[in-house]
Design an enzyme around this catalytic site. Sequence first.
Site, PDB file in Angstrom:
ATOM      1  N   TYR A 149       0.836  -1.217   0.000  1.00 60.34           N
ATOM      2  CA  TYR A 149       0.000   0.000   0.000  1.00 60.34           C
ATOM      3  C   TYR A 149       0.861   1.253   0.000  1.00 60.34           C
ATOM      4  O   TYR A 149       2.034   1.227   0.380  1.00 60.34           O
ATOM      5  CB  TYR A 149      -0.924   0.017   1.213  1.00 60.34           C
ATOM      6  CG  TYR A 149      -0.172   0.222   2.511  1.00 60.34           C
ATOM      7  CD1 TYR A 149       0.024   1.504   3.041  1.00 60.34           C
ATOM      8  CD2 TYR A 149       0.335  -0.872   3.213  1.00 60.34           C
ATOM      9  CE1 TYR A 149       0.727   1.687   4.236  1.00 60.34           C
ATOM     10  CE2 TYR A 149       1.025  -0.683   4.407  1.00 60.34           C
ATOM     11  CZ  TYR A 149       1.214   0.600   4.902  1.00 60.34           C
ATOM     12  OH  TYR A 149       1.914   0.770   6.071  1.00 60.34           O
ATOM     13  N   PHE A 162       1.938   9.814   3.596  1.00 61.79           N
ATOM     14  CA  PHE A 162       2.212   9.614   5.018  1.00 61.79           C
ATOM     15  C   PHE A 162       2.756   8.218   5.334  1.00 61.79           C
ATOM     16  O   PHE A 162       3.345   7.997   6.418  1.00 61.79           O
ATOM     17  CB  PHE A 162       0.972   9.912   5.874  1.00 61.79           C
ATOM     18  CG  PHE A 162      -0.244   9.094   5.520  1.00 61.79           C
ATOM     19  CD1 PHE A 162      -0.419   7.820   6.046  1.00 61.79           C
ATOM     20  CD2 PHE A 162      -1.213   9.604   4.675  1.00 61.79           C
ATOM     21  CE1 PHE A 162      -1.539   7.067   5.734  1.00 61.79           C
ATOM     22  CE2 PHE A 162      -2.345   8.873   4.374  1.00 61.79           C
ATOM     23  CZ  PHE A 162      -2.507   7.600   4.888  1.00 61.79           C
ATOM     24  N   ASP A 163       2.602   7.235   4.437  1.00 62.37           N
ATOM     25  CA  ASP A 163       3.123   5.890   4.717  1.00 62.37           C
ATOM     26  C   ASP A 163       3.128   5.087   3.413  1.00 62.37           C
ATOM     27  O   ASP A 163       2.289   5.313   2.521  1.00 62.37           O
ATOM     28  CB  ASP A 163       2.261   5.189   5.771  1.00 62.37           C
ATOM     29  CG  ASP A 163       2.917   3.944   6.349  1.00 62.37           C
ATOM     30  OD1 ASP A 163       4.129   3.734   6.077  1.00 62.37           O
ATOM     31  OD2 ASP A 163       2.229   3.205   7.072  1.00 62.37           O
ATOM     32  N   ILE A 182      -8.075  -0.103  10.018  1.00 64.00           N
ATOM     33  CA  ILE A 182      -9.232   0.798   9.918  1.00 64.00           C
ATOM     34  C   ILE A 182     -10.354   0.122   9.122  1.00 64.00           C
ATOM     35  O   ILE A 182     -10.113  -0.789   8.305  1.00 64.00           O
ATOM     36  CB  ILE A 182      -8.827   2.153   9.286  1.00 64.00           C
ATOM     37  CG1 ILE A 182      -8.203   1.949   7.904  1.00 64.00           C
ATOM     38  CG2 ILE A 182      -7.901   2.924  10.210  1.00 64.00           C
ATOM     39  CD1 ILE A 182      -7.862   3.250   7.175  1.00 64.00           C
ATOM     40  N   TYR A 208      -9.654   7.434  10.492  1.00 64.49           N
ATOM     41  CA  TYR A 208      -9.219   7.767  11.858  1.00 64.49           C
ATOM     42  C   TYR A 208     -10.154   8.779  12.528  1.00 64.49           C
ATOM     43  O   TYR A 208      -9.832   9.277  13.615  1.00 64.49           O
ATOM     44  CB  TYR A 208      -7.791   8.304  11.833  1.00 64.49           C
ATOM     45  CG  TYR A 208      -6.800   7.255  11.377  1.00 64.49           C
ATOM     46  CD1 TYR A 208      -6.357   6.273  12.260  1.00 64.49           C
ATOM     47  CD2 TYR A 208      -6.326   7.234  10.083  1.00 64.49           C
ATOM     48  CE1 TYR A 208      -5.447   5.289  11.859  1.00 64.49           C
ATOM     49  CE2 TYR A 208      -5.409   6.263   9.664  1.00 64.49           C
ATOM     50  CZ  TYR A 208      -4.984   5.286  10.544  1.00 64.49           C
ATOM     51  OH  TYR A 208      -4.092   4.314  10.139  1.00 64.49           O
ATOM     52  N   PHE A 225      -5.638   5.773  -0.702  1.00 62.65           N
ATOM     53  CA  PHE A 225      -4.716   4.638  -0.694  1.00 62.65           C
ATOM     54  C   PHE A 225      -4.670   3.960  -2.062  1.00 62.65           C
ATOM     55  O   PHE A 225      -5.691   3.802  -2.738  1.00 62.65           O
ATOM     56  CB  PHE A 225      -5.160   3.583   0.333  1.00 62.65           C
ATOM     57  CG  PHE A 225      -4.832   3.913   1.751  1.00 62.65           C
ATOM     58  CD1 PHE A 225      -3.568   3.655   2.257  1.00 62.65           C
ATOM     59  CD2 PHE A 225      -5.796   4.459   2.593  1.00 62.65           C
ATOM     60  CE1 PHE A 225      -3.258   3.934   3.585  1.00 62.65           C
ATOM     61  CE2 PHE A 225      -5.489   4.725   3.917  1.00 62.65           C
ATOM     62  CZ  PHE A 225      -4.221   4.476   4.418  1.00 62.65           C
TER      63      PHE A 225
END
Length: 233
Positions: A149, A162-163, A182, A208, A225
């Site tokens: 991802y 962010f990731d 999530i 979140y 994503f």
Amino acid sequence: MSNTKRQLPSSSSPEMSGTKEACIIDYYSMTVPSQQKFTILNNKPKKRGKMKLAIKALLGTALLTSGVAAYSFADNRRNFLSKSASAAAAAGAVAAGSLPKPALAEDDADAPSDPYADYITTESGLKYKITTEGTGATPTPGQTVKAQYTGWLDGFNSIKKFDSSRDRGRPFSFRAGAGQVIRGWDESFLDMKVGERRNIIIPPRLGYGDRGAGGIIPGGATLYFDVELVAIQ
């Protein structure tokens, strides 16, 4: 001629069978000489004629006055109606000019198009688009899956990444449908086939929420994503 006066008949006498005017004329014929009688009788129609002329004059004056008044009233009424119509037309023009104009189709054409119009939206509000079709099995709740991802804020491929498991060089493992990730992830991977790759847009309530995460993801953030189901263990 004899000086003896003829006795007038009483009102009940047969001789008084005529009108009152006939009685007066008969009395004059008995007591007044013929020349004088003619003068007296001849003067009566003249008085009536004068009276008729006076009445006609009065009626004519009244009719003329009422006619002038009626004409004046009609003329004033026409003027009033004409001025009222002009005032109403002017007020309507002002009101029409003050109303907001409807938006033209050209204005809509200038509006930016939805970049995600070709995405599928699920009942939960999750949006996705399959970029690579999968050929393998679909996981069941509780099965462990391996995924690759990359996640962004403010849209795909934005500067706010962010990731990314791809950047680390190894896939991420978790149990699908078990609440380890999530909600947007659980929903997505339980619907994917092995080898499938998707772009998914996760609203805050499936991500979140209002709290955010780790000081990296702010509260109320929508997450973007690019995910891939690599394998089912």
